[in-house]
Design a protein around this motif. Structure first.
Motif, mmCIF file in Angstrom:
data_model
loop_
_atom_site.group_PDB
_atom_site.id
_atom_site.type_symbol
_atom_site.label_atom_id
_atom_site.label_comp_id
_atom_site.label_asym_id
_atom_site.label_seq_id
_atom_site.Cartn_x
_atom_site.Cartn_y
_atom_site.Cartn_z
ATOM 1 N N ILE A 59 1.480 -1.230 0.138
ATOM 2 C CA ILE A 59 0.327 0.166 0.019
ATOM 3 C C ILE A 59 0.654 1.144 -0.159
ATOM 4 O O ILE A 59 0.578 1.855 -0.448
ATOM 5 C CB ILE A 59 -1.150 -0.338 1.000
ATOM 6 N N LEU A 60 2.193 1.605 1.148
ATOM 7 C CA LEU A 60 2.874 1.876 1.352
ATOM 8 C C LEU A 60 3.415 3.120 -0.408
ATOM 9 O O LEU A 60 3.562 3.891 -0.656
ATOM 10 C CB LEU A 60 3.689 2.375 1.970
ATOM 11 N N GLN A 61 3.572 1.428 -0.740
ATOM 12 C CA GLN A 61 4.485 1.431 -2.268
ATOM 13 C C GLN A 61 3.626 2.808 -2.955
ATOM 14 O O GLN A 61 4.056 2.874 -3.565
ATOM 15 C CB GLN A 61 4.768 0.677 -2.522
ATOM 16 N N SER A 62 2.398 1.975 -3.435
ATOM 17 C CA SER A 62 1.674 2.663 -4.058
ATOM 18 C C SER A 62 1.112 3.555 -3.992
ATOM 19 O O SER A 62 1.240 4.715 -4.972
ATOM 20 C CB SER A 62 0.333 1.573 -4.098
ATOM 21 N N LEU A 63 1.221 4.635 -2.817
ATOM 22 C CA LEU A 63 0.841 5.583 -2.658
ATOM 23 C C LEU A 63 2.192 6.310 -3.286
ATOM 24 O O LEU A 63 1.936 7.701 -3.507
ATOM 25 C CB LEU A 63 0.813 5.861 -1.029
#
Ligand code: GLU
Length: 286
Positions: A59-63
């Protein structure tokens, strides 16, 4: 000096980021960044059975791929359990909590909770979760909760007849989303909560807890929930497709459109940062 506003995006790591959660991230980001406020990310990993390994870093990478950069360090609810425990003890001392041994099966289709265990006075102090083996609920009474939502306007609920006594700690000892989110929003100084309208039913529970605990109530805004073509809410639970991190420009463009911001189509030929600058300049709460 004007107080700096603080918003947050609070994903549960139960799967990858999908379009529905991206929309919530974009709306909360724009709403706070148009005021130059701070935007925090809090991973809501409080419910171990629902956690999918690797989801929080995905999720953090997608953000990041979508240039949704957060301020400060990411916080994790799993590291904040002691705060929830402390607040639970305060609520117990104020005689606002009772034990409830009703099973989920028994209560299927029954809402609000009909207070079956309220007068049983099951022991709730000096007893370990293992020994207890039943849930803890908060007592409500007939009182109105009113709020003015940034998207939905004025809303009100009666705590007793519309909502009832919610579970704040499950029989397995896990604190509920309601308790954790209220404690975290308060301790992190969150002034603005922008999230999907699928969470609207939770908001009176949160405001009620804030009032009992003497916390300020943040400004709430509930944005429309993204659905698939059959009208089913996009969620990790229903297998919504993960976002393609290789097409962040398209994804942000579509999220802005979904939120009614109507970016000019020529921006699709520009960079992601140009689209973000346009979005920040043109963002209006709807
Ligand atoms: N963790 C919740 C979710 O992913 C959102 C919580 C909130 O924004 O209050 O549905």
């Amino acid at each position: 000096m004007k107080k700096q506003l603080k918003g947050r995006f609070a994903p549960s790591p139960s799967g990858d980021l999908h379009f529905g959660s991206l929309v919530a991230a974009v709306a909360s980001y724009l709403e706070i960044k148009k005021t130059d406020g701070e935007w925090l990310v809090r991973v809501e990993d409080i419910d171990p059975p629902r956690i999918v390994e690797g989801a929080s870093s995905a999720i953090l990478q997608s953000l990041e791929s979508h240039h949704l950069y957060w301020d400060g360090e990411v916080s994790y609810q799993s590291k904040r359990i002691h705060h929830y425990q402390e607040v639970m003890e305060n609520l117990k001392r104020s005689n606002l909590i009772y034990g409830c041994e009703c099973s989920r099966k028994q209560l299927k289709g029954v809402y609000p909770y009909p207070k079956l265990c309220r007068n049983l006075t099951l022991p709730i102090n000096h007893i370990s979760t293992n020994q207890r083996n039943y849930a803890l609920r908060i007592k409500t009474k007939s009182e109105e909760i009113n709020m003015s939502d940034l998207w939905l306007g004025d809303l009100s609920w009666n705590m007793e007849s519309d909502i009832g006594d919610s579970i704040l700690q499950r029989a397995d000892g896990i604190f509920s989303y309601h308790l954790a989110v209220v404690v975290d929003d308060f301790l992190q100084g969150i002034t603005q909560v922008i999230r999907g309208s699928d969470l609207l039913d939770s908001t009176p529970i949160h405001i009620h807890l804030q009032q009992l605990l003497g916390y300020n109530t943040p400004q709430y805004g509930h944005i429309p929930t993204a659905t698939n073509s059959d009208g089913v809410k996009l969620s990790k639970q229903y297998g919504a497709k993960p976002l393609n991190n290789n097409s962040p420009l398209d994804n942000i463009f579509l999220a802005l459109q979904f939120l009614g911001a109507n970016p000019p189509s020529k921006l699709r030929d520009h960079s992601l940062d140009t689209l973000w600058s346009w979005a920040l300049e043109n963002w209006k709460t709807r």
